[in-house]
Design a protein around this motif. Sequence first.
Motif, PDB file in Angstrom:
ATOM      1  N   TYR A 281       0.851  -1.187   0.000  1.00  0.00           N
ATOM      2  CA  TYR A 281       0.000   0.000   0.000  1.00  0.00           C
ATOM      3  C   TYR A 281       0.888   1.237   0.000  1.00  0.00           C
ATOM      4  CZ  TYR A 281      -4.253  -2.624   1.102  1.00  0.00           C
ATOM      5  OH  TYR A 281      -5.335  -3.475   1.050  1.00  0.00           O
ATOM      6  N   ALA A 282       0.432   2.286  -0.645  1.00  0.00           N
ATOM      7  CA  ALA A 282       1.231   3.516  -0.704  1.00  0.00           C
ATOM      8  C   ALA A 282       0.329   4.738  -0.692  1.00  0.00           C
ATOM      9  CB  ALA A 282       2.104   3.523  -1.951  1.00  0.00           C
ATOM     10  N   ALA A 283       0.878   5.828  -0.131  1.00  0.00           N
ATOM     11  CA  ALA A 283       0.218   7.131  -0.135  1.00  0.00           C
ATOM     12  C   ALA A 283       1.287   8.194   0.040  1.00  0.00           C
ATOM     13  CB  ALA A 283      -0.811   7.220   0.986  1.00  0.00           C
ATOM     14  N   GLU A 284       0.981   9.411  -0.367  1.00  0.00           N
ATOM     15  CA  GLU A 284       1.896  10.520  -0.143  1.00  0.00           C
ATOM     16  C   GLU A 284       1.620  11.126   1.226  1.00  0.00           C
ATOM     17  OE1 GLU A 284       4.504  11.601  -1.907  1.00  0.00           O
ATOM     18  OE2 GLU A 284       4.128   9.874  -3.235  1.00  0.00           O
ATOM     19  N   LEU A 285       2.660  11.172   2.044  1.00  0.00           N
ATOM     20  CA  LEU A 285       2.529  11.741   3.378  1.00  0.00           C
ATOM     21  C   LEU A 285       3.080  13.161   3.351  1.00  0.00           C
ATOM     22  CD1 LEU A 285       1.626  11.003   6.257  1.00  0.00           C
ATOM     23  CD2 LEU A 285       4.011  10.419   6.747  1.00  0.00           C
ATOM     24  N   ASP A 286       2.201  14.120   3.537  1.00  0.00           N
ATOM     25  CA  ASP A 286       2.588  15.533   3.480  1.00  0.00           C
ATOM     26  C   ASP A 286       1.906  16.239   4.640  1.00  0.00           C
ATOM     27  OD1 ASP A 286       3.465  17.996   2.819  1.00  0.00           O
ATOM     28  OD2 ASP A 286       2.129  18.268   1.101  1.00  0.00           O
ATOM     29  N   HIS A 287       2.680  16.712   5.590  1.00  0.00           N
ATOM     30  CA  HIS A 287       2.097  17.380   6.743  1.00  0.00           C
ATOM     31  C   HIS A 287       2.996  18.537   7.157  1.00  0.00           C
ATOM     32  CE1 HIS A 287       5.021  15.484   9.551  1.00  0.00           C
ATOM     33  NE2 HIS A 287       4.975  14.494   8.678  1.00  0.00           N
ATOM     34  N   ASP A 288       2.376  19.542   7.695  1.00  0.00           N
ATOM     35  CA  ASP A 288       3.100  20.723   8.165  1.00  0.00           C
ATOM     36  C   ASP A 288       2.497  21.083   9.510  1.00  0.00           C
ATOM     37  OD1 ASP A 288       4.578  22.962   8.510  1.00  0.00           O
ATOM     38  OD2 ASP A 288       3.494  24.173   7.037  1.00  0.00           O
ATOM     39  N   SER A 289       3.201  20.781  10.566  1.00  0.00           N
ATOM     40  CA  SER A 289       2.649  20.935  11.889  1.00  0.00           C
ATOM     41  C   SER A 289       3.446  21.950  12.690  1.00  0.00           C
ATOM     42  CB  SER A 289       2.666  19.587  12.621  1.00  0.00           C
ATOM     43  OG  SER A 289       2.284  19.751  13.970  1.00  0.00           O
ATOM     44  N   ARG A 290       2.726  22.696  13.534  1.00  0.00           N
ATOM     45  CA  ARG A 290       3.371  23.635  14.446  1.00  0.00           C
ATOM     46  C   ARG A 290       3.886  22.937  15.701  1.00  0.00           C
ATOM     47  NH1 ARG A 290      -0.220  24.432  18.573  1.00  0.00           N
ATOM     48  NH2 ARG A 290      -2.379  23.796  18.148  1.00  0.00           N
ATOM     49  N   HIS A 291       3.582  21.641  15.831  1.00  0.00           N
ATOM     50  CA  HIS A 291       3.950  20.913  17.037  1.00  0.00           C
ATOM     51  C   HIS A 291       5.380  20.374  16.965  1.00  0.00           C
ATOM     52  CE1 HIS A 291       0.085  20.938  19.123  1.00  0.00           C
ATOM     53  NE2 HIS A 291      -0.493  20.774  17.933  1.00  0.00           N
ATOM     54  N   GLU A 292       5.892  19.992  18.127  1.00  0.00           N
ATOM     55  CA  GLU A 292       7.254  19.461  18.218  1.00  0.00           C
ATOM     56  C   GLU A 292       7.365  18.041  17.673  1.00  0.00           C
ATOM     57  OE1 GLU A 292       9.235  20.218  22.133  1.00  0.00           O
ATOM     58  OE2 GLU A 292       7.200  20.885  22.643  1.00  0.00           O
ATOM     59  N   ARG A 293       6.318  17.276  17.815  1.00  0.00           N
ATOM     60  CA  ARG A 293       6.410  15.856  17.475  1.00  0.00           C
ATOM     61  C   ARG A 293       5.226  15.461  16.593  1.00  0.00           C
ATOM     62  NH1 ARG A 293       8.444  11.769  20.702  1.00  0.00           N
ATOM     63  NH2 ARG A 293      10.050  13.311  21.200  1.00  0.00           N
ATOM     64  N   THR A 294       5.511  14.650  15.579  1.00  0.00           N
ATOM     65  CA  THR A 294       4.454  14.040  14.773  1.00  0.00           C
ATOM     66  C   THR A 294       4.678  12.540  14.758  1.00  0.00           C
ATOM     67  OG1 THR A 294       4.170  15.981  13.372  1.00  0.00           O
ATOM     68  CG2 THR A 294       3.378  13.879  12.504  1.00  0.00           C
ATOM     69  N   GLU A 295       3.631  11.777  15.057  1.00  0.00           N
ATOM     70  CA  GLU A 295       3.732  10.316  15.101  1.00  0.00           C
ATOM     71  C   GLU A 295       2.702   9.702  14.170  1.00  0.00           C
ATOM     72  OE1 GLU A 295       5.470   9.444  19.545  1.00  0.00           O
ATOM     73  OE2 GLU A 295       3.316   9.806  19.336  1.00  0.00           O
ATOM     74  N   LEU A 296       3.143   8.681  13.475  1.00  0.00           N
ATOM     75  CA  LEU A 296       2.284   7.904  12.587  1.00  0.00           C
ATOM     76  C   LEU A 296       1.771   6.714  13.390  1.00  0.00           C
ATOM     77  CD1 LEU A 296       1.193   7.189   9.722  1.00  0.00           C
ATOM     78  CD2 LEU A 296       3.411   6.070   9.312  1.00  0.00           C
ATOM     79  N   VAL A 297       0.449   6.603  13.516  1.00  0.00           N
ATOM     80  CA  VAL A 297      -0.156   5.602  14.384  1.00  0.00           C
ATOM     81  C   VAL A 297      -1.015   4.656  13.557  1.00  0.00           C
ATOM     82  CG1 VAL A 297      -1.586   5.184  16.417  1.00  0.00           C
ATOM     83  CG2 VAL A 297      -0.193   7.268  16.271  1.00  0.00           C
ATOM     84  N   PHE A 298      -0.723   3.369  13.664  1.00  0.00           N
ATOM     85  CA  PHE A 298      -1.519   2.323  13.034  1.00  0.00           C
ATOM     86  C   PHE A 298      -2.253   1.564  14.133  1.00  0.00           C
ATOM     87  CE2 PHE A 298       2.117   2.947  10.210  1.00  0.00           C
ATOM     88  CZ  PHE A 298       1.520   3.021   8.956  1.00  0.00           C
ATOM     89  N   GLU A 299      -3.582   1.613  14.124  1.00  0.00           N
ATOM     90  CA  GLU A 299      -4.341   0.888  15.140  1.00  0.00           C
ATOM     91  C   GLU A 299      -4.406  -0.603  14.844  1.00  0.00           C
ATOM     92  OE1 GLU A 299      -8.096   2.408  16.363  1.00  0.00           O
ATOM     93  OE2 GLU A 299      -7.421   4.491  16.341  1.00  0.00           O
ATOM     94  N   GLY A 300      -4.152  -1.007  13.603  1.00  0.00           N
ATOM     95  CA  GLY A 300      -4.172  -2.420  13.276  1.00  0.00           C
ATOM     96  C   GLY A 300      -3.528  -2.693  11.937  1.00  0.00           C
ATOM     97  N   LEU A 301      -2.410  -3.415  11.957  1.00  0.00           N
ATOM     98  CA  LEU A 301      -1.727  -3.834  10.736  1.00  0.00           C
ATOM     99  C   LEU A 301      -1.801  -5.349  10.641  1.00  0.00           C
ATOM    100  CD1 LEU A 301       1.433  -1.543  10.896  1.00  0.00           C
ATOM    101  CD2 LEU A 301      -0.414  -1.405   9.216  1.00  0.00           C
ATOM    102  N   ASP A 302      -2.350  -5.828   9.555  1.00  0.00           N
ATOM    103  CA  ASP A 302      -2.620  -7.257   9.373  1.00  0.00           C
ATOM    104  C   ASP A 302      -1.708  -7.786   8.258  1.00  0.00           C
ATOM    105  OD1 ASP A 302      -3.757  -9.773   9.054  1.00  0.00           O
ATOM    106  OD2 ASP A 302      -5.578  -9.031   8.075  1.00  0.00           O
ATOM    107  N   THR A 303      -0.592  -8.440   8.607  1.00  0.00           N
ATOM    108  CA  THR A 303      -0.052  -8.660   9.936  1.00  0.00           C
ATOM    109  C   THR A 303       1.457  -8.430   9.891  1.00  0.00           C
ATOM    110  OG1 THR A 303      -1.751 -10.267  10.612  1.00  0.00           O
ATOM    111  CG2 THR A 303       0.363 -10.414  11.714  1.00  0.00           C
ATOM    112  N   ALA A 304       2.190  -9.119   9.005  1.00  0.00           N
ATOM    113  CA  ALA A 304       3.640  -8.948   8.905  1.00  0.00           C
ATOM    114  C   ALA A 304       3.927  -7.817   7.929  1.00  0.00           C
ATOM    115  CB  ALA A 304       4.304 -10.234   8.437  1.00  0.00           C
ATOM    116  N   ALA A 305       4.332  -6.659   8.448  1.00  0.00           N
ATOM    117  CA  ALA A 305       4.433  -5.471   7.607  1.00  0.00           C
ATOM    118  C   ALA A 305       5.766  -4.774   7.812  1.00  0.00           C
ATOM    119  CB  ALA A 305       3.293  -4.510   7.915  1.00  0.00           C
TER     120      ALA A 305
END
Length: 830
Positions: free
Chosen positions: A60-84
Motif C-alpha cells: 500500500y502507498a500514499a503521499e505523506l505531506d504534513h506541516d505541523s506547528r507541534h514538536e512531534r508528529t507520530e504515525l499511528v496504526f491501530e491495526g496492521l494485518d499482519t507482517a508489515a
Amino acid sequence: MKDVTQLTEGWSLRHEGALLPARVPGCVHTDLLAAQVIPDPFIGRNETEIAWVGRQGWCYAAELDHDSRHERTELVFEGLDTAAEIALAGEVLGRTRNMHRTHRFDVTGRTGRLEVRFDSAYEEAERVRALTGERPNVYPEPFQYIRKMACSFGWDWGPTVVTAGMWRPVRLEHWSTARLAEVRPVVTVDGLPDDGTTTGRVEVRVRVARTERGAGRPLTVRATVRADGPGAGAGSAAGTSQAAEASFTGDEAVLRLDVPDPELWWPRGYGEQPLYGLEVTLADEEEGRLDVWRRRIGFRTVVLDRSADAHGSGCTFVVNGVRIFARGVNWIPDDVLPSRMTPERYRTRLTQAADAHVDLVRVWGGGIYEDDAFYDVCDELGLMVWQDFLFACAAYPEEQPLRGEIEAEARDNVVRLMPHPSLVLWNGNNENLWGFRDWDWEEPLAGDSWGEGYYLGLLPRIVAELDPTRPYTAGSPWSGSWEHHPNDPRHGTHHSWEVWNRQDYAEYRASVPRFVAEFGWQAPPALATLRRALPGERLAPDSPGMLHHQKAEDGNGKLNRGIARHFALPEGDFDRWHYLAQVVQARAVAAGIEHWRAHWPVCAGTVVWQLNDCWPVSSWAAIDGDGRLKPLHHELRRVYADRLLTLLPGEDGPVLAVDNQAGTPWHTTVGARRMHVDGTVLAKAGIPVEVEPRSVARPVLPAELLPAPGSAEEFLVVDADGLRAVHFPVTDREFAYPPADYGLRLETVAGADGDAGARAGEATSFDVVVTARTLVRDLLLQADRLGAGATADRGLLTLLPGEEARIRVSGCEDVTVEQVRAALFCVAPR
C-alpha cells in the motif's frame, strides 16, 4: 492541544504493476473486490479461486505531506494485518508482526512516499515455525505461529480467506511537550445497596510520553467523572460530577475520585445500565491543555465464585452481590473480512442477541479483540462480555519472537478494554488446556512449550497488574487446576461436544456441568441466504455448493443422523430436509438449556455455540451469515426468558420444572392436560406454584396426567401465563400424528398513521392467522420464502386443535394465502 489527522484518503494498492484505489481501514480482499479483480469469496466455491491472495505480498502507498506547528508528529496504526514493513521516503521506519496491537512511529518533520509492505501471512508463519519448531493443532494451517485472527485460515464454520492490510484506522498525531501515553481507570465499589452506604471509587493511573523540551517540565493531570458529562452518551446516569488533580512523579501519576452512592451498572434483566463519562486532561502552566482522553465507565462489582461444594467446584458470576445464571452465546468475528464491520452492524447483531434474552457474550479466542463499538453496545444493553485472549485449538510456542508480541498484545488490549463495565471476565484460551490432555499433543511436543506458561503464568500476571478488579480464568474448558481433568463437568467450565459429534441431543440431560461454556447443534442457513450464496444451483443436502458451505468434519452426516433419530430422513425433498434440520437444531439447544436451567444453582450458566456467522454456511449459529434469524434464535428467546416451563424426561415419566430467573416471585397456576392425539383431553389439573426469585420449583405432577410409557397417541401439555411445554413419550417418527389441518387468513397491520394499506411497491406488515383443526407440532413460517427481506416474529409453534396463533410478517410486499401456505412447515405435513 494535540492535533489528529486521519489518513483515510489517497491510498493505492499495487497489483500486477498497476495501482488500484484502496480504502483505509480495509484489506487486500476488499480493495480487490471493489476493483473487480476477484469474485466474492462468499458466493459458490469462489473461496478456492481467491486463495492466491493470501499467499503473496502486497504493498500500500500514499503521499505523506504534513506541516505541523507541534514538536512531534507520530504515525499511528491501530491495526496492521499482519507482517508489515513501513517505509517513508525509502527509509524503513519499522516492522510489525501482530494484527492485534497498535503501532506508533516518529515521523516528525518527515514527508514523502509512505509504503506499507505486507508479507504473506503464510511466509511469516513459516519463518516463525522454523525458529520455534513444529507444534500440533486441530487444522492443517499455521495460525499458531503468527499473531493474526486464527479463523482467517479457516475453521469448521469459516472459509479460508487470509487477509492483509490496514484493517483499523491510520492517523497522524501532532503534539508538543507531552501526551497521554496510557490511561488506566481501575473502577471499584465499596459497599452495596443492601449495606446502606455505597461509594464508587475510580483510581486513574496515567503515564505520559514527553518531547525533549518536555522532559522534566511540571505537568498536571485532572480527572473528572460526570454522570451527564463528556463521553456519557446513551444510557448515562443522572447526577453531579467529581474531580481530582495530581502532579507527576517522573512520567506517571495516580488520581483518586470517590463518587457517593453511584447508580450501579447491572446485566440486562437485573437492573439498569447507567454509564458515567470519565475525562482525563493533561496540561502544563505554559501551554495549557495538552491532551485529553474520554471514555464511559460504570460502577459494579464482579466475582467469579469458584468455591468447592458438595457437587465439585462451582463457576458462578456474582455481579453487585447477586448470583447469576448466565444466559450466554459465543461470538465469532461477524465477517471474515473484519474491516467491513461498522458500529451499526455491531449494534444490529448485539441487539439481536439481547432480543433473545441473552445476558452474556463470550468473545471467542480464535477471532479478534473487537472494536470499541462492540463493547460500547454491550455496555448500553447490559450484555456481560467474557473476553478470551486470542489462543484457540492449538499448541502455541512460548519462545521469541512470539512471547514478546503476546505480552505486548495482552497489555495493549487489557488497557484498551478495561474501562468497559460490560467486561466481566478475562479467559486465557479456548480448548488448549483440554487439547494438551486429550488430543494426543504430549508425545509430539516431547517437552516443548505449548502455551501453558501463557495461560497459567504470563496472562494472569498481566491481568493482576493492570486490571485487578476482574476475574481471570486460565482457559475454557478448565477445571481450576491439573488435579482434575480440564473438561471435568463437576469443576469449572465445560465444553459439551460429544452429543453433537456422536449422540442424540437427549444425552444433554445425562449430566449437570457447573457451567456449560460451549455446546451446540448445526443447521443450514435460511433458504434466501442459500439462494444468494449458491445462485443457479439445484439445492440438495449434498449438492456441490452446499458441501462447500459445510466446513465441519462429517457435518452433513451428523445433521442427517440427528434428523434420522427423530424423523424419517427425507429423500429427494430438500425443503423438508432443510426444515427438519432447523427443527432439530432448535430442539437440541433447547433440550440442553432447559435441563441445565432446571438444575440451577448447581449449573450456573450456558453459552450456546454460536450466535453469529462470518459468511453464509451451515453451522451452529442462531443468526446466519446474511443476518437472518434461524428458528434457533426464536427458541433462545423462549428458553432464555426470565420465566420458563420445562417438562423433563424422568424415570417415572415427565418432570415439571418451573424456572424463575426474574427478581420477583412467580405465583401462578400451571394448567396441565394429558391429551390424545385427536385432541381429546384425557385428564387435566391446575397446579398452584410459587417460585421465589432466581430459583426453580419442581411441583409433583399427578399420576393421572402422565402419558402411558411408550404411547404413540398420548402427550402432555402444560401452560402458565402464556408459556407452554409439551412432552411426547416417543420420537416423532414413532408418534401417530394426524395429517396437519389448519386454516389460514391474512390480516393487514395498520401503519403508524392508521392506514391499513401500503403504497404501490412498498413493503408492508401483515398477520398470518393460523387456526388449528388438528394437533400441529412445530409449525414454522419461513418468511424469507415470501421475500428476501421478509421476517416473522415467531419461530416454532405447537398448536392444539381449536387454537389460533398470529405470526407477524414484516418486510415483504402483498402475498397470497397460497404463497404463505407454501412457506409453512410442520412435523406432520398436510
